[in-house]
Design a protein around this motif. Structure first.
Motif, mmCIF file in Angstrom:
data_model
loop_
_atom_site.group_PDB
_atom_site.id
_atom_site.type_symbol
_atom_site.label_atom_id
_atom_site.label_comp_id
_atom_site.label_asym_id
_atom_site.label_seq_id
_atom_site.Cartn_x
_atom_site.Cartn_y
_atom_site.Cartn_z
ATOM 1 N N HIS A 170 11.915 16.013 -16.084
ATOM 2 C CA HIS A 170 12.122 15.020 -15.035
ATOM 3 C C HIS A 170 13.601 14.987 -14.657
ATOM 4 N N PRO A 171 13.916 14.993 -13.359
ATOM 5 C CA PRO A 171 15.317 15.065 -12.928
ATOM 6 C C PRO A 171 16.122 13.781 -13.172
ATOM 7 N N ASP A 172 15.442 12.639 -13.398
ATOM 8 C CA ASP A 172 16.160 11.381 -13.579
ATOM 9 C C ASP A 172 15.764 10.722 -14.906
ATOM 10 N N PRO A 173 16.462 11.037 -15.997
ATOM 11 C CA PRO A 173 16.100 10.432 -17.283
ATOM 12 C C PRO A 173 16.331 8.921 -17.330
ATOM 13 N N ASP A 174 17.178 8.389 -16.424
ATOM 14 C CA ASP A 174 17.404 6.948 -16.388
ATOM 15 C C ASP A 174 16.164 6.181 -15.950
ATOM 16 N N LEU A 175 15.208 6.875 -15.357
ATOM 17 C CA LEU A 175 13.961 6.243 -14.939
ATOM 18 C C LEU A 175 13.243 5.626 -16.139
ATOM 19 N N PHE A 176 13.429 6.207 -17.321
ATOM 20 C CA PHE A 176 12.734 5.733 -18.514
ATOM 21 C C PHE A 176 13.478 4.592 -19.216
ATOM 22 N N HIS A 177 14.532 4.092 -18.563
ATOM 23 C CA HIS A 177 15.231 2.880 -18.984
ATOM 24 C C HIS A 177 15.264 1.961 -17.768
ATOM 25 N N PRO A 178 14.103 1.391 -17.415
ATOM 26 C CA PRO A 178 13.972 0.673 -16.147
ATOM 27 C C PRO A 178 14.774 -0.629 -16.097
#
Length: 109
Positions: free
Chosen positions: A39-47
């Protein structure tokens, strides 16, 4: 009581992260396919809001290693979305934490 001499390498491995990595390592099995791996945006999993939480949960929904991921997140006391569940210190959360003071709970009169 005498002071114990610490070797030069001993103190480097005395952290929670290293201890957890040894007790709950990520399996390096090439047959496991993690839906979030590329996934290009790992910050997505820290909403930080409900929209990003829903997007992370949608990615996790079709993941074949969801149970393993959740078990690792709980064993490591992780934060963020692991296995389709939002965790804080390894404990499931109902939703994204809001800023500020929580609302007052009304009492019955």
């Amino acid at each position: 009581m005498t002071a114990r001499k610490i070797s030069i390498h001993e103190d480097r491995f005395d952290t929670k992260g290293v201890t957890i990595a040894f007790t709950a390592p990520t399996p390096h099995d090439p047959t496991l396919v993690w839906a979030c791996a590329d996934h290009p945006d790992p910050d997505l999993f820290h909403p930080t809001d409900d929209a990003s939480l829903a997007a992370a949960l949608a990615i996790c929904a079709a993941c074949p290693v969801r149970e393993l991921c959740l078990a690792l997140g709980q064993a490591r006391d992780e934060y963020g979305v692991w296995g389709g569940v939002l965790l804080e210190s390894g404990k499931p959360q109902a939703g994204v934490p809001r800023r500020g003071r929580p609302p007052k709970v009304g009492t019955a009169a």
